[in-house]
Design a protein around this motif. Structure first.
Motif, PDB file in Angstrom:
ATOM      1  N   ARG A   2     -26.931   0.720  11.820  1.00  0.00           N
ATOM      2  CA  ARG A   2     -25.968   1.692  11.336  1.00  0.00           C
ATOM      3  C   ARG A   2     -24.643   1.531  12.064  1.00  0.00           C
ATOM      4  O   ARG A   2     -24.557   0.998  13.176  1.00  0.00           O
ATOM      5  CB  ARG A   2     -26.487   3.124  11.562  1.00  0.00           C
ATOM      6  CG  ARG A   2     -27.783   3.464  10.839  1.00  0.00           C
ATOM      7  CD  ARG A   2     -27.590   3.528   9.326  1.00  0.00           C
ATOM      8  NE  ARG A   2     -28.755   4.112   8.682  1.00  0.00           N
ATOM      9  CZ  ARG A   2     -29.810   3.437   8.295  1.00  0.00           C
ATOM     10  NH1 ARG A   2     -29.864   2.132   8.518  1.00  0.00           N
ATOM     11  NH2 ARG A   2     -30.837   4.029   7.693  1.00  0.00           N
ATOM     12  N   GLY A   3     -23.565   2.021  11.421  1.00  0.00           N
ATOM     13  CA  GLY A   3     -22.277   2.157  12.050  1.00  0.00           C
ATOM     14  C   GLY A   3     -21.702   0.917  12.692  1.00  0.00           C
ATOM     15  O   GLY A   3     -21.505  -0.111  12.054  1.00  0.00           O
ATOM     16  N   ARG A   4     -21.445   1.026  13.986  1.00  0.00           N
ATOM     17  CA  ARG A   4     -20.735  -0.023  14.716  1.00  0.00           C
ATOM     18  C   ARG A   4     -21.445  -1.368  14.650  1.00  0.00           C
ATOM     19  O   ARG A   4     -20.819  -2.409  14.459  1.00  0.00           O
ATOM     20  CB  ARG A   4     -20.561   0.414  16.171  1.00  0.00           C
ATOM     21  CG  ARG A   4     -19.689  -0.512  16.989  1.00  0.00           C
ATOM     22  CD  ARG A   4     -19.460   0.085  18.370  1.00  0.00           C
ATOM     23  NE  ARG A   4     -18.595  -0.760  19.169  1.00  0.00           N
ATOM     24  CZ  ARG A   4     -18.234  -0.483  20.420  1.00  0.00           C
ATOM     25  NH1 ARG A   4     -18.672   0.643  20.980  1.00  0.00           N
ATOM     26  NH2 ARG A   4     -17.450  -1.285  21.085  1.00  0.00           N
ATOM     27  N   GLU A 273     -22.540   0.479   3.928  1.00  0.00           N
ATOM     28  CA  GLU A 273     -21.993   1.445   4.888  1.00  0.00           C
ATOM     29  C   GLU A 273     -20.879   2.271   4.256  1.00  0.00           C
ATOM     30  O   GLU A 273     -20.830   3.498   4.404  1.00  0.00           O
ATOM     31  CB  GLU A 273     -21.469   0.692   6.120  1.00  0.00           C
ATOM     32  CG  GLU A 273     -20.957   1.595   7.233  1.00  0.00           C
ATOM     33  CD  GLU A 273     -22.069   2.257   8.027  1.00  0.00           C
ATOM     34  OE1 GLU A 273     -21.771   3.268   8.683  1.00  0.00           O
ATOM     35  OE2 GLU A 273     -23.219   1.775   7.992  1.00  0.00           O
ATOM     36  N   GLY A 277     -21.030   6.486   2.992  1.00  0.00           N
ATOM     37  CA  GLY A 277     -20.064   7.410   3.562  1.00  0.00           C
ATOM     38  C   GLY A 277     -19.176   8.029   2.495  1.00  0.00           C
ATOM     39  O   GLY A 277     -18.853   9.229   2.547  1.00  0.00           O
TER      40      GLY A 277
END
Length: 311
Positions: A2-4, A273, A277
């Protein structure tokens, strides 16, 4: 994932793919790595966003007047396998924990013969929803390839299914994916089978079906992503055996295939991703507008004579 970590891995994959393309490592005669990179990026984005990857993979060479894949079907078929492998790797990597939980839940249901947890229900919904596309793909793939995929047909399908998405996206959201019944899961699978027609969009039609059954926008997108894994895995295995193991790999395949896989993998991670979002705060209206604009541009290019309506 996830994310970064997603952004770091995506940047690394795209960076390597871009470097290989820039250096022309393993360029195929008539099909340079930079074209493979562009098509990999297109595949990674459009397979996972509700805008039709098959349609875009036809339209981009059509607009760019790239004729190599059109005139070299053996290369086109195996390169298509490579691109789908890239997007499948993106989904498997991003949803690894969810997929593993579903696999364990599925085998648990074989022992208990009951569907009790959310993971158990979701595993069977995904399984049931995968069946129609597999049957239709095996039975009608050659017919669909022979009769569909012309630019004017893609324009029509982009428009029609954009409007359908717009209509159902106005429905209230009251359910999560595991709350679907198996019959509703089968209906989502039947809808997914329509995506064999270029211009429909596999993610678009499954999201549309999910919203029709009142899934919230995030749940509809996640279900679409999870459905990609068995659907694309089956296609990759089938085509891989048929066109790769039992066939002869076309000359010059290594460079474009590696570049295409890496580009589709990296872009696919970014698409997942971003979409998850985005839809938590917005409707799917952006994709409706995009599809209608692309359809209008196709018609415009045909009307002014810049491109032919068919191949």
């Amino acid at each position: 994932m996830r994310g970064r970590r997603t952004y770091v891995l995506a940047a690394a994959l795209l960076g390597v793919a871009a470097l290989l393309a820039a250096l022309g490592v393993g360029d195929a005669p008539g099909f340079p790595d930079w074209q493979a990179f562009v098509l990999g990026v297109v595949q990674g984005a459009t397979e996972l966003l509700p805008v039709s990857s098959s349609g875009h993979l036809i339209l981009v060479p059509w607009v760019g007047d790239w004729t190599f894949l059109e005139t070299h079907d053996d290369f086109n078929q195996t390169f298509d396998v490579a691109l789908h492998l890239g997007t499948m790797l993106a989904v498997v990597g991003y949803f690894a924990r969810d997929l593993w939980a579903m696999v364990l839940a599925f085998f648990r249901t074989l022992r208990t013969r009951r569907l009790e947890t959310a993971d158990e229900r979701l595993a069977w919904i995904v399984l049931v929803a995968t069946i129609p596309a597999g049957i239709v793909g095996l039975a009608l793939e050659d017919t669909i390839t022979a009769h569909l995929g012309e630019p004017w047909q893609i324009a029509i399908l982009l428009s029609v299914f954009a409007l359908l998405l717009w209509l159902v996206d106005r429905r209230p959201a009251t359910r999560d994916a595991h709350e679907l019944s198996l019959k509703e899961g089968l209906a989502v699978g039947i809808a997914q089978a329509l995506a064999l027609m270029p211009g429909v969009s596999r993610s678009g039609i499954t999201i549309t079906a999910g919203r029709l059954f009142r899934l919230d926008r995030d749940a509809a997108a996640r279900l679409s992503f999870l459905l990609l894994v068995p659907t694309v895995l089956g296609a990759v295995v089938l085509k891989g055996v048929k066109d790769v193991l039992l066939g002869d790999l076309p000359p010059g395949w290594k460079g474009p295939f590696v570049v295409g896989v890496l580009a589709a993998w990296g872009t696919g991670l970014l698409a997942i991703e971003w979409l998850l979002g985005y839809v938590r705060r917005h409707t799917y209206g952006l994709f409706v507008v995009y599809r209608l604009v692309v359809a209008a541009l196709i018609v415009l290019l045909i009307v002014v004579g810049a491109r032919e309506a068919s191949f």
